[in-house]
Motif scaffolding. Sequence first.
Motif, PDB file in Angstrom:
ATOM      1  N   GLY A  13      56.400  18.062  -6.747  1.00 16.35           N
ATOM      2  CA  GLY A  13      56.983  17.026  -5.894  1.00 16.35           C
ATOM      3  C   GLY A  13      56.942  15.638  -6.492  1.00 16.35           C
ATOM      4  N   GLY A  14      56.640  15.537  -7.782  1.00 21.78           N
ATOM      5  CA  GLY A  14      56.504  14.221  -8.398  1.00 21.78           C
ATOM      6  C   GLY A  14      57.295  14.078  -9.681  1.00 21.78           C
ATOM      7  N   THR A  15      56.732  13.304 -10.580  1.00 25.87           N
ATOM      8  CA  THR A  15      57.428  12.953 -11.810  1.00 25.87           C
ATOM      9  C   THR A  15      56.706  13.541 -13.029  1.00 25.87           C
ATOM     10  N   TYR A  16      57.333  13.369 -14.168  1.00 22.27           N
ATOM     11  CA  TYR A  16      56.726  13.798 -15.424  1.00 22.27           C
ATOM     12  C   TYR A  16      55.508  12.933 -15.712  1.00 22.27           C
ATOM     13  N   ALA A  17      54.484  13.557 -16.290  1.00 23.59           N
ATOM     14  CA  ALA A  17      53.263  12.812 -16.573  1.00 23.59           C
ATOM     15  C   ALA A  17      52.636  13.161 -17.919  1.00 23.59           C
ATOM     16  N   ALA A  18      53.012  14.311 -18.517  1.00 21.21           N
ATOM     17  CA  ALA A  18      52.396  14.702 -19.791  1.00 21.21           C
ATOM     18  C   ALA A  18      53.334  15.618 -20.560  1.00 21.21           C
ATOM     19  N   GLN A  19      53.086  15.679 -21.859  1.00 23.74           N
ATOM     20  CA  GLN A  19      53.770  16.657 -22.693  1.00 23.74           C
ATOM     21  C   GLN A  19      52.787  17.145 -23.741  1.00 23.74           C
TER      22      GLN A  19
END
Length: 136
Positions: free
Chosen positions: A55-61
């Motif tokens: 339910g949110g956004t990208y934060a890591a890769q």
Amino acid sequence: MSELALREHVAIVQPWVIDALLAGAKTIESRFSRDRRAPFDRIAKGDLVFFRETGGTYAAQAEVRSVRSFGGLTPDKVAQIEARHRARIGGDDAFWKAARAARFATLVHLHRCQAIASGPELDRRPGDQRAWFVLD
């Protein structure tokens, strides 16, 4: 990144997963299922995984260091995976209890994890319950 990513993936995860990845405490992303679903047989060394909060956004890769896939799992085999990898996978007792029903698992060993603010466009339609996307 020293190696060219072969394929990109998007993993939808709980916020604690992002925190553990960025802290270096979680180095294996696991996917347990009753059927052969992505990323099973669809991910390889060098691929890039983008992590997005539920339910949110990208934060890591992170980059894929290696992959192990398992078929024909039994509760005992899942318990063996837990005993060997729980410290690097994470998850509470409820997670591991639910995992015992799985017949397939993919363990994605990660490295070069970093925080990000954006990621690839994801074509997710209403009602789509998938938590892993392979971007071709």
